[in-house]
Design a protein around this motif. Structure first.
Motif, PDB file in Angstrom:
ATOM      1  N   GLY A 414       0.809  -1.218   0.000  1.00  0.00           N
ATOM      2  CA  GLY A 414       0.000   0.000   0.000  1.00  0.00           C
ATOM      3  C   GLY A 414       0.835   1.258   0.000  1.00  0.00           C
ATOM      4  N   ASP A 415       2.048   1.182   0.572  1.00  0.00           N
ATOM      5  CA  ASP A 415       2.923   2.359   0.533  1.00  0.00           C
ATOM      6  C   ASP A 415       3.947   2.116  -0.553  1.00  0.00           C
ATOM      7  OD1 ASP A 415       4.574   4.568   1.096  1.00  0.00           O
ATOM      8  OD2 ASP A 415       5.788   3.353   2.452  1.00  0.00           O
ATOM      9  N   GLY A 416       3.721   2.676  -1.699  1.00  0.00           N
ATOM     10  CA  GLY A 416       4.545   2.350  -2.850  1.00  0.00           C
ATOM     11  C   GLY A 416       5.873   3.085  -2.875  1.00  0.00           C
ATOM     12  N   ARG A 417       6.629   2.987  -1.775  1.00  0.00           N
ATOM     13  CA  ARG A 417       7.924   3.661  -1.781  1.00  0.00           C
ATOM     14  C   ARG A 417       9.004   2.723  -1.288  1.00  0.00           C
ATOM     15  NH1 ARG A 417       7.106   8.518  -3.247  1.00  0.00           N
ATOM     16  NH2 ARG A 417       9.089   9.498  -2.824  1.00  0.00           N
ATOM     17  N   LEU A 418      10.057   2.680  -2.078  1.00  0.00           N
ATOM     18  CA  LEU A 418      11.206   1.860  -1.745  1.00  0.00           C
ATOM     19  C   LEU A 418      12.219   2.794  -1.086  1.00  0.00           C
ATOM     20  CD1 LEU A 418      12.573  -0.972  -2.850  1.00  0.00           C
ATOM     21  CD2 LEU A 418      13.770   0.626  -4.298  1.00  0.00           C
ATOM     22  N   VAL A 419      12.754   2.382   0.062  1.00  0.00           N
ATOM     23  CA  VAL A 419      13.659   3.271   0.797  1.00  0.00           C
ATOM     24  C   VAL A 419      15.041   2.648   0.878  1.00  0.00           C
ATOM     25  CG1 VAL A 419      14.051   4.484   2.966  1.00  0.00           C
ATOM     26  CG2 VAL A 419      11.724   4.161   2.119  1.00  0.00           C
ATOM     27  N   ILE A 420      16.029   3.426   0.489  1.00  0.00           N
ATOM     28  CA  ILE A 420      17.420   2.996   0.633  1.00  0.00           C
ATOM     29  C   ILE A 420      18.123   4.034   1.494  1.00  0.00           C
ATOM     30  CG2 ILE A 420      19.582   2.487  -0.563  1.00  0.00           C
ATOM     31  CD1 ILE A 420      17.862   1.927  -3.075  1.00  0.00           C
ATOM     32  N   ARG A 421      18.783   3.558   2.553  1.00  0.00           N
ATOM     33  CA  ARG A 421      19.507   4.505   3.426  1.00  0.00           C
ATOM     34  C   ARG A 421      20.983   4.172   3.415  1.00  0.00           C
ATOM     35  NH1 ARG A 421      14.881   4.407   6.849  1.00  0.00           N
ATOM     36  NH2 ARG A 421      13.933   6.467   6.818  1.00  0.00           N
ATOM     37  N   GLY A 496      -0.294  -0.062 -14.735  1.00  0.00           N
ATOM     38  CA  GLY A 496      -0.163   0.808 -15.895  1.00  0.00           C
ATOM     39  C   GLY A 496       0.898   1.868 -15.703  1.00  0.00           C
ATOM     40  N   GLY A 497       1.601   1.794 -14.587  1.00  0.00           N
ATOM     41  CA  GLY A 497       2.711   2.714 -14.385  1.00  0.00           C
ATOM     42  C   GLY A 497       2.277   4.151 -14.307  1.00  0.00           C
ATOM     43  N   GLY A 498       1.174   4.413 -13.644  1.00  0.00           N
ATOM     44  CA  GLY A 498       0.679   5.781 -13.593  1.00  0.00           C
ATOM     45  C   GLY A 498       1.623   6.738 -12.891  1.00  0.00           C
ATOM     46  N   THR A 499       2.439   6.197 -11.982  1.00  0.00           N
ATOM     47  CA  THR A 499       3.317   7.097 -11.240  1.00  0.00           C
ATOM     48  C   THR A 499       4.709   7.148 -11.845  1.00  0.00           C
ATOM     49  OG1 THR A 499       3.853   5.249  -9.815  1.00  0.00           O
ATOM     50  CG2 THR A 499       2.145   6.756  -9.064  1.00  0.00           C
ATOM     51  N   GLU A 500       4.885   6.504 -12.967  1.00  0.00           N
ATOM     52  CA  GLU A 500       6.216   6.525 -13.560  1.00  0.00           C
ATOM     53  C   GLU A 500       6.548   7.915 -14.068  1.00  0.00           C
ATOM     54  OE1 GLU A 500       7.131   3.637 -16.491  1.00  0.00           O
ATOM     55  OE2 GLU A 500       6.556   1.987 -15.196  1.00  0.00           O
ATOM     56  N   PRO A 501       7.791   8.288 -13.942  1.00  0.00           N
ATOM     57  CA  PRO A 501       8.164   9.594 -14.480  1.00  0.00           C
ATOM     58  C   PRO A 501       7.991   9.621 -15.991  1.00  0.00           C
ATOM     59  CG  PRO A 501      10.090   8.331 -13.813  1.00  0.00           C
ATOM     60  CD  PRO A 501       8.886   7.576 -13.339  1.00  0.00           C
ATOM     61  N   PRO A 502       7.778  10.786 -16.507  1.00  0.00           N
ATOM     62  CA  PRO A 502       7.485  10.878 -17.936  1.00  0.00           C
ATOM     63  C   PRO A 502       8.646  10.431 -18.809  1.00  0.00           C
ATOM     64  CG  PRO A 502       7.858  13.047 -16.996  1.00  0.00           C
ATOM     65  CD  PRO A 502       7.794  12.077 -15.849  1.00  0.00           C
TER      66      PRO A 502
END
Lengths: 552, 235
Positions: A414-421, A496-502
């Protein structure tokens, strides 16, 4: 006319557009007020004057008539009169005033009162009686009877003339006559004023609306034009009509827009020139560097056989050639970002494996600790992720302090963020430096003449993260050491990759037509340019918030 | 003693690269323009061509196409990584790999060796010793693959495959049905040490399909597995 503003200063958001607020409403209300005030003032003045004039006239004529009648009848009165005489006298007066519809009461001192009852009894006020019988002056007064109808009361002392001088006599005449007709006249005036005021107000709305429209249309045009300018359409101009202040305003606006357009064009040209220059320089440097780089290992191999000084010089040249080559490569990369020609080549990769390979390729796997959960797959550009991780880890190793750790956090469902520290154990970053760590060629330590890298590593890392639509932040851990946090968006699989950068190019594994691919990323300079101002100064985007030091 | 033909217009780069390669035991002939390079081809008969893309006159893409028209020798482009379009066009013109300038001598060497290595590794990545005796020719549908002789035929006709196409086909067909990511293919077929350019794989797959498939748009042999990569078959 000031309305209380809604809290928070939000305009138009709390109230629908239909509510009357703003210039139009204010103008209309102002017009109506002016019209109402003028109509009322006119009506009031007219009423007062008319009323006075009407009443004055009826009083004057009534008093004159009475006096005339009294003067003609009084001499016939016997002195002293009996009650019958007085009644007769009053009847005669009544008859003579039939036309006036007055009621006459005659009093004679010494003769009993209540000679006759008034037909419409109105009490004769004491002051009137006093003026007439004690001071012997004619007096009149407007009174209301019990029904509230207005009456005119006239009290008139009758004077005796003896041998040429007049003296008071015990006789006085009182008359009362109704003022209903006059009152009706005055009332008609009032209702006329009232009835006139409403149409006047209704009529006033028309010029008010016309005036409002005349003012509002240019204002609205101005607002729309300003909005278009704000959107970056600097070629927006207003049509100038007439020669009033609004036309002046439009003209000024046009001048401003023209100046703005000119300066922005100048700035863009200068910026483009500077970028092109940087790109050209890097490009030109690459050829001699290609020749030099090809032979550096020849130098390295043979250096041992040379005398020590020459050997040192040769090793120095070899080493610096390598650095120069890296710097030029970074410069090229930066100028590609600036030109908006950086393209993403997305691929589905195992993130942990990609990071491990990055560390292996630079022989850092023993120096850097990792927490890399397996099975985290993401669609990203592996080459660019490699650059990001390598630059951040390299920065941590050179400027932070070992041990350095790389942590990967799988995105929560649900939280579509990958975190690298990337965490180091050094002294942390000076709070003053923190906002600038991603700036190009920013030297945290001015005493340090030249850093290990090109001075572009973090800037390039940031641009690469941004190209993925992610964010990068620098902060200090509470327990010391700096931490760099990269967050990459992870579109849901098959969404559908709606959040993909253009800039995203072909799908994994499916080469697209060459004709299509040539367009990928090389022509979105327009959108990137348009976004650049929103990011503030280049290299300091939203990815580097100042002073976020409470991160862990 | 691999024979290298270097086509590069800048004299310094020409000399530097030639020197570096000679030191590593290559026999190098350098040409300053595409036309000269094409003229040298028949007499010199190089094992590999190093080709600069930015050439005066006939540019690198044209030279690449001309060489590919009748020869299947390996071609490596010299390019700037930034010229994305150049890379794609060069690969589509038939180049097997590319090197970003400036490059150190050891990088040049490693790339040349990788392209020249003629044995396709098994899928597990260990190079087994060459088996004695003629290996059987494998057939997949209309394709016949002779691993030892490095010959691929379709319907009996030889297919002229460039080295990278051949290696890719041999690698994929060694384990039919197994999916390889583009990164894996880059490492095994092109021997790029890390995070190479996946467009190498895409361009090569496209060229290979154009040669082996009946309808490249709906491939039978080299299939795409969305989100993962490529596999050979299953037919």
């Amino acid at each position: 006319m000031k309305r209380p503003r809604p809290a928070g200063g939000t305009r138009r958001t709390l109230l629908p557009r239909s509510l009357p607020r703003g210039l139009r409403a204010r103008l209309v209300v102002a017009f109506l007020l002016v019209a109402a005030v003028s109509a009322l003032t006119t009506a009031a003045l007219t009423y007062r004057e008319a009323r006075t004039a009407i009443l004055q006239r009826s009083q004057d004529t009534a008093i004159q008539d009475l006096r005339g009648q009294v003067n003609s009848l009084a001499p016939d009165l016997a002195v002293p009169p009996t009650r019958e005489d007085l009644e007769e006298f009053a009847r005669q007066l009544d008859r003579s005033g039939r036309a006036r519809d007055w009621d006459v009461d005659v009093r004679y001192e010494g003769v009993a009162d209540h000679v006759r009852s008034w037909r419409r009894p109105v009490d004769v006020p004491e002051e009137l009686r006093e003026s007439v019988e004690k001071r012997h002056v004619t007096a009149f007064q407007r009174v209301a009877d019990r029904n509230g109808d207005p009456w005119l009361l006239i009290g008139m002392p009758v004077l005796q003339s003896q041998e040429g001088n007049r003296k008071a006599s015990p006789l006085s005449v009182y008359a009362q006559l109704p003022l209903r007709a006059e009152e009706a006249n005055v009332e008609a005036l009032v209702s006329a004023a009232q009835n006139g005021a409403l149409p006047v107000l209704a009529l006033a709305v028309v010029p008010a609306l016309l005036a409002a429209r005349g003012v509002l249309r240019p204002v609205r045009g101005l607002r729309q034009a300003a909005g278009r300018i704000a959107e970056g359409k600097l070629e927006t101009r207003l049509e100038v009509k007439g020669s009033d202040e609004l036309a002046d305003l439009s003209r000024t606006f046009n001048d401003m827009a023209a100046k703005l357009e000119e300066s922005v064009a100048d700035l863009r040209r200068m910026e483009a020139n500077a970028r092109r220059f940087a790109a050209d320089v890097s490009h030109e440097l690459r050829t001699p560097l290609a020749a030099m780089s090809a032979v550096t290992d020849v130098l390295d191999e043979d250096a041992d056989a040379l005398d020590p000084d020459t050997a040192s010089a040769v090793r120095l040249i070899s080493q610096e050639t390598g650095k120069l080559a890296r710097m030029v490569e970074d410069l090229m990369e930066v100028s590609r970002f600036d030109a908006g020609a950086a393209a993403l080549h997305l691929d589905e990769v195992d993130v942990a494996e990609t990071i491990r390979k990055t560390l292996q390729a630079r022989a850092w796997q023993d120096r850097v600790g990792t927490e890399l959960p397996d099975g985290v797959r993401a669609r990203l550009d592996p080459r660019r992720l490699d650059v990001v991780v390598a630059n951040l880890v390299g920065n941590a190793l050179h400027h932070g302090g070992e041990p350095v750790r790389v942590l990967l956090r799988a995105p929560e469902p649900g939280d579509g963020r990958l975190v690298i520290r990337i965490v180091d154990s050094g002294p942390g970053i000076d709070p003053e430096v923190l906002p600038h760590v991603f700036d190009r060629f920013y030297k945290a330590d001015s005493a340090r003449a030249r850093s290990e890298g090109s001075g572009l590593g973090l800037a390039i890392a940031m641009e690469n993260v941004r190209l993925h639509g992610g964010t990068i932040e620098a902060a200090n851990c509470p327990e010391g050491g700096a931490v760099f946090t990269v967050e990459l968006p992870m579109p849901e699989q098959g969404a559908g990759g709606g959040t993909e950068p253009p800039e995203a190019s072909e799908a994994a594994g499916e080469p697209v037509d060459a004709a299509e691919r040539t367009e990928s990323g090389a022509d979105d300079g327009g959108t990137r340019l348009a976004k650049a101002p929103a990011d503030g100064p280049r290299g300091r985007g939203p990815a580097a918030p100042a002073g976020k030091a409470d991160q862990t | 003693m691999p024979r290298v033909l270097l086509i590069e217009d800048d004299a310094a780069v020409r000399d530097g690269v030639s020197l570096a390669l000679r030191r590593r035991g290559h026999e190098v002939t350098a040409a300053a323009s595409g036309e000269d390079g094409l003229d040298l081809l028949p007499a010199f008969r190089p094992d590999i061509v190093l080709l600069d893309l930015m050439l005066p006159g006939k540019d690198g893409f044209e030279v690449c196409r001309r060489i590919r028209a009748d020869r299947q020798l390996p071609i490596i482009m010299l390019t700037a990584r930034g010229d994305d379009l150049d890379v794609v066009l060069g690969l589509e013109a038939g180049a097997d790999d590319y090197i970003v300038k400036p490059a150190r001598g050891e990088v040049l060497e490693a790339r040349i060796r990788a392209v020249l290595r003629r044995t396709a590794l098994p899928a597990d990545g260990t190079a087994g010793p060459a088996e004695p005796g003629p290996a059987p020719v494998e057939t997949y549908g209309e394709l016949a693959v002779d691993r030892a002789g490095l010959v691929v035929t379709k319907g009996g006709a030889d297919l002229p495959l460039a080295p990278s196409e051949m290696k890719l086909l041999l690698f994929l067909s060694a384990t039919p049905g197994q999916v390889f990511s583009r990164q894996q293919l880059l490492e095994h077929v092109w021997e790029h040490s890390y995070h190479g350019d996946a467009r190498l794989v895409d361009a090569c797959v496209m060229r290979l399909r154009n040669k082996i498939e009946d309808t490249p748009r709906s491939p039978r042999y080299v299939q795409t597995v969305r989100g993962f990569g490529y596999r050979f078959g299953p037919l």
